[in-house]
Motif scaffolding. Structure first.
Motif, short mmCIF file in Angstrom:
data_model
loop_
_atom_site.label_atom_id
_atom_site.label_comp_id
_atom_site.label_asym_id
_atom_site.label_seq_id
_atom_site.Cartn_x
_atom_site.Cartn_y
_atom_site.Cartn_z
N TYR A 19 0.85 -1.18 0.00
CA TYR A 19 0.00 0.00 0.00
C TYR A 19 0.89 1.24 0.00
N ALA A 20 0.60 2.16 -0.88
CA ALA A 20 1.40 3.38 -1.03
C ALA A 20 0.50 4.60 -0.97
N SER A 21 1.00 5.66 -0.36
CA SER A 21 0.24 6.91 -0.32
C SER A 21 0.21 7.53 -1.71
N GLY A 22 -0.78 8.39 -1.90
CA GLY A 22 -0.93 9.01 -3.21
C GLY A 22 0.28 9.83 -3.63
N LEU A 28 6.72 8.55 -7.85
CA LEU A 28 7.35 7.43 -8.55
C LEU A 28 6.72 7.16 -9.92
N LYS A 29 5.72 7.97 -10.27
CA LYS A 29 5.05 7.85 -11.58
C LYS A 29 4.48 6.44 -11.78
N LEU A 30 3.78 5.98 -10.74
CA LEU A 30 3.18 4.66 -10.78
C LEU A 30 1.66 4.70 -10.88
N ALA A 31 1.10 5.87 -11.13
CA ALA A 31 -0.35 6.01 -11.21
C ALA A 31 -0.91 5.10 -12.30
N GLY A 32 -1.97 4.39 -11.95
CA GLY A 32 -2.63 3.49 -12.90
C GLY A 32 -2.09 2.08 -12.89
N ARG A 51 -3.49 2.13 -3.47
CA ARG A 51 -3.31 3.49 -2.95
C ARG A 51 -4.06 3.63 -1.63
N VAL A 52 -3.44 4.35 -0.66
CA VAL A 52 -4.11 4.64 0.62
C VAL A 52 -4.13 6.14 0.84
N ARG A 53 -5.15 6.60 1.55
CA ARG A 53 -5.24 8.03 1.88
C ARG A 53 -4.35 8.34 3.07
N LYS A 54 -3.23 8.94 2.80
CA LYS A 54 -2.27 9.26 3.85
C LYS A 54 -1.39 10.40 3.33
N GLY A 56 1.82 12.72 2.79
CA GLY A 56 3.24 12.39 2.78
C GLY A 56 3.53 11.18 1.92
N LYS A 57 4.75 10.69 2.01
CA LYS A 57 5.19 9.56 1.17
C LYS A 57 5.39 8.35 2.07
N HIS A 58 4.49 7.39 1.97
CA HIS A 58 4.49 6.22 2.84
C HIS A 58 4.34 4.95 2.01
N LEU A 59 4.99 3.89 2.48
CA LEU A 59 4.86 2.58 1.86
C LEU A 59 4.63 1.55 2.96
N TYR A 60 3.58 0.73 2.79
CA TYR A 60 3.21 -0.27 3.79
C TYR A 60 3.44 -1.66 3.19
N VAL A 61 4.26 -2.46 3.88
CA VAL A 61 4.65 -3.77 3.36
C VAL A 61 4.22 -4.84 4.36
N PRO A 62 3.41 -5.82 3.92
CA PRO A 62 2.99 -6.89 4.84
C PRO A 62 4.14 -7.85 5.17
N ALA A 63 3.98 -8.59 6.25
CA ALA A 63 5.04 -9.45 6.76
C ALA A 63 5.51 -10.46 5.72
N HIS A 64 4.58 -11.01 4.95
CA HIS A 64 4.94 -12.02 3.95
C HIS A 64 5.96 -11.46 2.95
N LEU A 65 5.72 -10.25 2.47
CA LEU A 65 6.63 -9.65 1.50
C LEU A 65 7.94 -9.21 2.15
N ARG A 66 7.83 -8.68 3.36
CA ARG A 66 9.05 -8.27 4.07
C ARG A 66 10.00 -9.46 4.18
N ASN A 67 9.46 -10.62 4.53
CA ASN A 67 10.30 -11.81 4.69
C ASN A 67 10.80 -12.33 3.34
N ALA A 68 9.98 -12.18 2.31
CA ALA A 68 10.34 -12.71 1.00
C ALA A 68 11.58 -12.02 0.44
N ILE A 69 11.65 -10.70 0.61
CA ILE A 69 12.83 -9.99 0.08
C ILE A 69 13.77 -9.53 1.20
N ARG A 70 13.45 -9.89 2.45
CA ARG A 70 14.33 -9.71 3.60
C ARG A 70 14.68 -8.24 3.85
N ILE A 71 13.65 -7.42 4.01
CA ILE A 71 13.88 -6.00 4.33
C ILE A 71 14.35 -5.92 5.77
#
Length: 458
Positions: A19-22, A28-32, A51-54, A56-71
């Motif tokens: 999930y990313a803020s608008g 990042l020119k990722l609209a659409g 997209r989430v209503r927030k 500023g510039k925010h990125l929300y990463v769930p645990a499954h993805l965090r573990n997959a790429i080891r952030i």
């Protein structure tokens, strides 16, 4: 390519949607876009993006993805996008070794040095240190050492990084087939590695001997000199230096002076003291040097230069060169080094003294001429760095030059080090320069990983 920074959050939510803020999506020119490739180092996963209503510039990463790429952590992260890819990071690794390590000193005597590098960028990127044996090639991961917010060490498994800063301290280790194979393998993985290996003294002369910009600054030199070459150099220049090809810190260096009336005088370091010997005949000199089979093996004979002097002691200059975030060579710091009485070199360990260059030159020439000479030496250092880079096969991000100014004002290069020490930065007036070089190294890592704003981008 678009680039910015964001606030990275981990969320306890199932699924694999990020999930990313608008504002972040716009930057990042990722609209659409319905999906993106989320990447860290060499690991990547394809994931839906919402997209989430927030503000500023925010990125929300769930645990499954965090573990997959080891952030390794949340908080501030740079992020860039290109053709539907969202790349977090950069992931920057400092590669080094140590014979002895413990939980609080994982890099032995180099632990504090490694810490100083990491502190320059660990809150802005994923900046870590590792031993070569910490790489797991099967999983393409590294068990890395990170600094936490309290300055303590912690270990986390992360992907192979975007950039590696090579700080391996051993020439012997660097040249082993296993280490060469490891570095080549990293390059094949697309990882930018800089400061490939140590220079031997002759390497630099071979690189520059045919370079029009550089060769005028290189003293006449011979590898594995014959007795006749030594005799001819002494007749031509009155004094020479003999330097081991793979030496450092002034170890194993001889300064030989010839006088037709008095014979041969040799200065060198013996049992921790400066020694001076005299030989009436050339053969006595050769016996001291343990010459055999017609040559001095693993030595370079180099023309002696009559350097400017301070308090009747020779003076040379250490230039610490660094590539910056725009991939340009800049001078990180300069230390004038005054030789100790009777010493072969200007190294501090043999009685030398570090002095701010402006102070040393002003005492010799006065402020105006000192400023002019130092400006010319700066230009020469940049010119030499560019010459080495264009003639060298691997990526370089840092150099240390030992430059001298002779009594006619001509500038000479005696040595170039691909992994320069940092002892000049212990001087109180150079400590701020030392910190600046740490930041410049980090900025150069950002450049190599392409985590920089493009020119003209606000």
């Amino acid at each position: 390519m678009s680039f910015t920074e964001c606030q990275l959050h981990f969320i306890n939510r199932g699924g694999n949607t990020v999930y990313a803020s608008g504002e972040l999506i716009r930057q990042l020119k990722l609209a659409g876009r319905k999906t993106v490739k989320l990447k860290l180092g060499t690991k990547a996963v394809r994931t839906p993006i919402r997209r989430v209503r927030k503000p500023g510039k925010h990125l929300y990463v769930p645990a499954h993805l965090r573990n997959a790429i080891r952030i390794p952590r949340n908080g501030i992260s740079y992020v860039r996008s290109e053709t539907g890819e969202m790349h977090l990071g950069p992931l920057i690794g400092i590669m080094t070794t140590s014979l002895y390590r413990s939980a609080d000193r994982p890099f032995g005597a180099r632990t504090e040095l490694v810490k100083s590098f990491l502190k320059a960028g660990s809150r802005k990127a994923f900046y870590f240190a590792f031993h070569p044996r910490d790489i797991n090639w099967q999983n393409e991961t590294v068990t890395a050492y990170f600094l936490n917010r309290n300055g303590k060490w912690g270990r986390k498994v992360v992907p192979l990084p975007d950039v590696i800063y090579n700080r391996l301290p051993s020439r012997k280790t660097e040249k082993t087939p296993n280490m060469l194979a490891l570095k080549e393998k990293l390059v094949r993985k697309g990882i930018a590695i800089f400061n490939w290996g140590f220079f031997d003294k002759w390497d630099v002369y071979e690189l520059l001997q045919n370079d029009e910009d550089a060769k005028a600054h290189i003293p006449e030199s011979y590898i594995n000199p014959t007795p006749e070459q030594i005799r001819q150099l002494l007749a031509k220049h009155q004094f020479i230096y003999l330097k081991p090809t793979s030496g450092s810190l002034g170890k194993g260096i001889y300064r030989i002076t010839y006088s037709r009336q008095r014979g041969y005088f040799v200065r060198f370091r013996r049992n921790g003291r400066n020694a001076l010997l005299r030989f009436k005949k050339f053969q006595g000199l050769l016996n001291l040097l343990k010459h055999n089979q017609g040559r001095l093996h693993h030595y370079v004979a180099q023309q002696g230069i009559k350097l400017i002097e301070l308090d009747r002691c020779p003076l040379d200059f250490r230039f610490h060169m660094v590539k910056n975030g725009s991939n340009d060579w800049v001078i990180g710091g300069i230390g004038a080094k005054k030789a100790g009485r009777g010493s072969v070199t200007t190294h501090v360990r043999t009685g030398g003294q570090v002095i701010p260059p402006e102070t040393a030159l002003s005492r010799i020439y006065g402020r105006e001429k000192a400023s002019s000479l130092l400006a010319e030496a700066r230009k020469t250092a940049i010119k030499l760095a560019k010459a080495i880079e264009r003639n060298y096969s691997y990526r370089i991000g840092e150099l240390g030059f030992d430059l001298g100014i002779d009594q006619d004002g001509r500038i000479w290069m005696f040595e170039a080090n691909s992994k320069p020490g940092r002892s000049i930065f212990k001087h109180p007036s150079l400590k701020s320069d030392g910190k600046r070089t740490l930041s410049l190294i980090f900025e150069h890592c950002l450049y190599l990983s392409r985590f920089r704003k493009s020119k003209g981008e606000s």
